[in-house]
Write an enzyme that holds these catalytic residues in place. Structure first.
Site, PDB file in Angstrom:
ATOM      1  N   GLU A  21       0.820  -1.211   0.000  1.00 31.00           N
ATOM      2  CA  GLU A  21       0.000   0.000   0.000  1.00 31.00           C
ATOM      3  C   GLU A  21       0.855   1.263   0.000  1.00 31.00           C
ATOM      4  O   GLU A  21       0.637   2.180  -0.791  1.00 31.00           O
ATOM      5  CB  GLU A  21      -0.929  -0.002   1.222  1.00 31.00           C
ATOM      6  CG  GLU A  21      -1.877  -1.188   1.287  1.00 31.00           C
ATOM      7  CD  GLU A  21      -2.812  -1.258   0.094  1.00 31.00           C
ATOM      8  OE1 GLU A  21      -3.117  -0.203  -0.492  1.00 31.00           O
ATOM      9  OE2 GLU A  21      -3.239  -2.383  -0.248  1.00 31.00           O
ATOM     10  N   GLY A  85       7.787  -5.335   3.362  1.00 32.99           N
ATOM     11  CA  GLY A  85       7.312  -5.901   4.612  1.00 32.99           C
ATOM     12  C   GLY A  85       6.192  -6.901   4.385  1.00 32.99           C
ATOM     13  O   GLY A  85       5.564  -6.928   3.333  1.00 32.99           O
ATOM     14  N   TYR A 135       6.956  -8.016  16.340  1.00 36.39           N
ATOM     15  CA  TYR A 135       6.872  -7.011  15.283  1.00 36.39           C
ATOM     16  C   TYR A 135       7.745  -5.803  15.596  1.00 36.39           C
ATOM     17  O   TYR A 135       8.566  -5.372  14.771  1.00 36.39           O
ATOM     18  CB  TYR A 135       5.410  -6.582  15.096  1.00 36.39           C
ATOM     19  CG  TYR A 135       5.215  -5.561  13.998  1.00 36.39           C
ATOM     20  CD1 TYR A 135       5.114  -5.958  12.676  1.00 36.39           C
ATOM     21  CD2 TYR A 135       5.148  -4.196  14.290  1.00 36.39           C
ATOM     22  CE1 TYR A 135       4.940  -5.026  11.658  1.00 36.39           C
ATOM     23  CE2 TYR A 135       4.985  -3.250  13.288  1.00 36.39           C
ATOM     24  CZ  TYR A 135       4.879  -3.685  11.968  1.00 36.39           C
ATOM     25  OH  TYR A 135       4.729  -2.745  10.965  1.00 36.39           O
ATOM     26  N   LYS A 139      11.392  -4.605  13.862  1.00 39.19           N
ATOM     27  CA  LYS A 139      11.519  -3.268  13.275  1.00 39.19           C
ATOM     28  C   LYS A 139      12.689  -2.512  13.902  1.00 39.19           C
ATOM     29  O   LYS A 139      13.430  -1.793  13.208  1.00 39.19           O
ATOM     30  CB  LYS A 139      10.215  -2.488  13.458  1.00 39.19           C
ATOM     31  CG  LYS A 139       9.041  -3.026  12.638  1.00 39.19           C
ATOM     32  CD  LYS A 139       9.345  -2.988  11.156  1.00 39.19           C
ATOM     33  CE  LYS A 139       8.139  -3.426  10.334  1.00 39.19           C
ATOM     34  NZ  LYS A 139       8.432  -3.423   8.876  1.00 39.19           N
TER      35      LYS A 139
END
Length: 234
Positions: A21, A85, A135, A139
Site C-alpha cells: 500500500e 514488509g 513485530y 523493526k
C-alpha cells in the site's frame, strides 16, 4: 520542489516493496512530482502497472533468497526507498523476520555498495530492538542494521497505524481502520496516518537538507512533513 531536484537533475532511485500500500502510494508520488530521472522497482515479480506507468519506470525482478546474485539491481542509484514488509499472519514468524529484517538489511548493504547515498526506510511506531513484541523488536533490529551500513544519509519513518484501502481483504484491520479514521478527526496525528501522507513525507525527506546522518521521523513529524510536501498535480 527543491531546486535541482527534478528529473532534469539526473538522479535515480529504487523502490523496494512497490506492491504494498505505501509502496504504491510512493510510486504515484514519485511519478507525479518527477523527482528522479529514473525510478527502478525491485521486487520478486513484475508488477502490472498500466501502460503509462510501466513506460515511466524500470523493473528488476530478484530472488530475495539469493539476493547477493542480484547486486546489479542495486547499482547506480542515488536514493533507495524501502517499504518492504509482510505480516506474521501471512508469512509466519520466521517468514516475517526474514522479509522485514533480513531481506531489508541485505538490500541496504547491496545498495550502499552500489553507490546509494541516501536510504529511506519505512519502519513502525514503537520500533525497539528490546521490545517483547516480535513485530516491534524486528523493526527495531532492522533500523539498527540499516544504520550500521553507513549511508551518507539514512531517514527512518515510524508511522502509526496506516490508513488505506487495501487490495487484499483483512476484515479485522478494516474495522480498526474505520475506528481510527473516526479517532483521527479528533487526534489527527496520534494513532494513525494515511499511506499517502507517508509517501509524501518519504519524498519530501529527500528533497530537503538532511538533519544529521540519521534522521528518525515519528508519526507527528510524518504528518507535518507529508502535509507540507507538494500535492500531486501541483
Amino acid at each position: 520542489m527543491a531546486a535541482g531536484s527534478g528529473a532534469g537533475s539526473g538522479r535515480t532511485c529504487f523502490v523496494l516493496g512497490a506492491s504494498g500500500e505505501t509502496g504504491r502510494a510512493l510510486l504515484r508520488e514519485l511519478l507525479a512530482q518527477r523527482v528522479f530521472a529514473r525510478v527502478t522497482l525491485v521486487g520478486r515479480r513484475r508488477l502490472s502497472l498500466g501502460e503509462e506507468t510501466e513506460a515511466a519506470v524500470e523493473q528488476a525482478v530478484v530472488d530475495f533468497e539469493r539476493l547477493s546474485e542480484h547486486a546489479g539491481a542495486f547499482q547506480g542509484h542515488d536514493v533507495g526507498f524501502c517499504c518492504l514488509g509482510t505480516t506474521r499472519a501471512k508469512a509466519g514468524a520466521d517468514g516475517f523476520v526474514r522479509v522485514d529484517r533480513d531481506y531489508v538489511a541485505q538490500a541496504a548493504e547491496l545498495a550502499q555498495a552500489g553507490g546509494c547515498r541516501h536510504f529511506v526506510l519505512q519502519s513502525s511506531q514503537g520500533a525497539n530492538q528490546h521490545s517483547k513484541f516480535l513485530y516491534l523488536r524486528v523493526k527495531g533490529e532492522v533500523e539498527n542494521l540499516v544504520q550500521a551500513v553507513g549511508f551518507d544519509r539514512c531517514t527512518i519513518l515510524r508511522p502509526a497505524v496506516l490508513l488505506c484501502k487495501r487490495q487484499e481483504s483483512r476484515p479485522t484491520e478494516w474495522l480498526v481502520q474505520k475506528f481510527l479514521g473516526v479517532v483521527a478527526r479528533v487526534f489527527p496525528t496520534a494513532y494513525s496516518v494515511p499511506v499517502e501522507t507517508v509517501a509524501r513525507a518519504m519524498v519530501a525527506s529527500v528533497l530537503r537538507p538532511g538533519e544529521g546522518k540519521v534522521e528518525v521521523l515519528e508519526n507527528a513529524a510524518i504528518h507535518e512533513l507529508g502535509k507540507a510536501a507538494p500535492q500531486q498535480g501541483t
